[in-house]
Design an enzyme around this catalytic site. Sequence first.
Site, PDB file in Angstrom:
ATOM      1  N   SER A 114       0.808  -1.216   0.000  1.00  0.00           N
ATOM      2  CA  SER A 114       0.000   0.000   0.000  1.00  0.00           C
ATOM      3  C   SER A 114       0.847   1.275   0.000  1.00  0.00           C
ATOM      4  O   SER A 114       1.486   1.598  -0.991  1.00  0.00           O
ATOM      5  CB  SER A 114      -0.960  -0.040   1.197  1.00  0.00           C
TER       6      SER A 114
ATOM      7  N   ASP B 291       9.792   5.443 -10.504  1.00  0.00           N
ATOM      8  CA  ASP B 291       9.386   6.032 -11.783  1.00  0.00           C
ATOM      9  C   ASP B 291      10.161   7.302 -12.095  1.00  0.00           C
ATOM     10  O   ASP B 291      10.435   7.604 -13.269  1.00  0.00           O
ATOM     11  CB  ASP B 291       7.883   6.339 -11.765  1.00  0.00           C
TER      12      ASP B 291
ATOM     13  N   LYS C   6      -0.751  -4.298  -3.128  1.00  0.00           N
ATOM     14  CA  LYS C   6      -2.034  -3.725  -2.724  1.00  0.00           C
ATOM     15  C   LYS C   6      -2.154  -2.335  -3.342  1.00  0.00           C
ATOM     16  O   LYS C   6      -1.669  -1.356  -2.794  1.00  0.00           O
ATOM     17  CB  LYS C   6      -2.158  -3.644  -1.200  1.00  0.00           C
TER      18      LYS C   6
END
Length: 452
Positions: free
Chosen positions: A300, A311, A325
């Site tokens: 999460s 990224d 998740k």
Amino acid sequence: MMRKTDFAFWTFLLMTVLAGATTVLNVSRTYSATSPNTELYKQLDLFGDVLERVRSDYVEKPDDTKLIESAINGMLSALDPHSAYLSRKNFRDMQVQTRGEFGGLGIEVTMENQVVKVVAPIDDTPAAKAGVQANDLITHLDDEQIVGLSLEEAVEKMRGPVNTPIKLTVVRKGVDEPIEIKIVRDVIRINAVKPRIEGDIAYVKVTTFNEQTHVNLVKSIEEMKSKIGSKLKGYIIDLRNNPGGLLDQAIAVSDDFLERGAIVITKGRNNEETQRSQARPGDVADGMKIIVLINGGSASASEIVAGALQDHERATIIGTRSFGKGSVQTIIPLGANGAIRLTTARYYTPRNRSIQAKGIDPDIIIEQELPEDLKGKLGVKPRGEASLRGHLRNGDTEEEISGSSAYVPQEPEKDTQLQFALNYLRGKVTAPPPKAEQAEQKKAETQTDSSK
């Protein structure tokens, strides 16, 4: 006895309140065939029929409150593994966890042979000042025996209003008689950030994302930066076995290391519910190298941080695949009736990657070897969202991948992932080739050996 129509009306009214409706609707057992809610009303009548039958005919008189709570929880848990009903007590416990502070003693405890055992007192807390020690066995609270209680029940008794006293009776190894320790409860803050200096590297273990995480992380980094000085080679942010927490804290922690760009994108059922969180200028690490450690227990909010830094190529992600998740839960209070935790959105990394039931793949995969005595045990088997019954499907692809091991050795010198990260920052090791390349290399070596 309550009539079926009363049950149907009451049930529908309950569902309406839970949905946040502000008007009271009159329900009749005579339905229009053209009404879009006809089937729903029929199902609510069915619920009323079953509830009435249980209340009148079950072998023991049932608790009406428990029946309704169980029905609500069953409805929510059928949606996905993370939606649930929170009773008033569970709602309070969740608020304590997310606030990161509560009235208590300041000890970490565990259950061992049905006895509450002190793992360690937290520094500068009432328990530490009163002399509670690691490995103490707590047998009584205010002269009331607690042996046989669950860990949650014992912890609930130890917590309480600030400035209220409590007496602990403990059994300590090497001491013949039980020891009585009087403690006055105080505000206990759960520090989710545990920093330490590894020579020329600043290491930070983040255990959860509560309201204190961002502030404590920045404070810890600034202190270590000052102590290490010009010898500082980089940072390790350890998110292994971090189950997540507050979305805004995950965004804030990611923003601590990013100068610009998206951090996370959340997408609800409708397009207009899409939201994008942006980074603001300012990097607490001053552009120095960062390694983020993840494993099968990183879920999460941990995956939001790892995905954002990956990224933007701001950090090197090392370890094994994360839990996967990729959904956001909203807590919806219900006044005196507790709250519901409802999945309201999926989240995506800055490059629009959904990690739901897939996880974050590390830039460098480093497996942690399991000790022989732990191999095959349930608690250390690979973990992942894709293995949970009823999990949300990944909306972008049918490919779903189970998680990885969540085992981390307690001794840093045995921690393969941590040791690799330290040596990688110091330039002593380079990234191993991808697994596919390793397999091809091994195959080539085998063919060469067989040809000799």
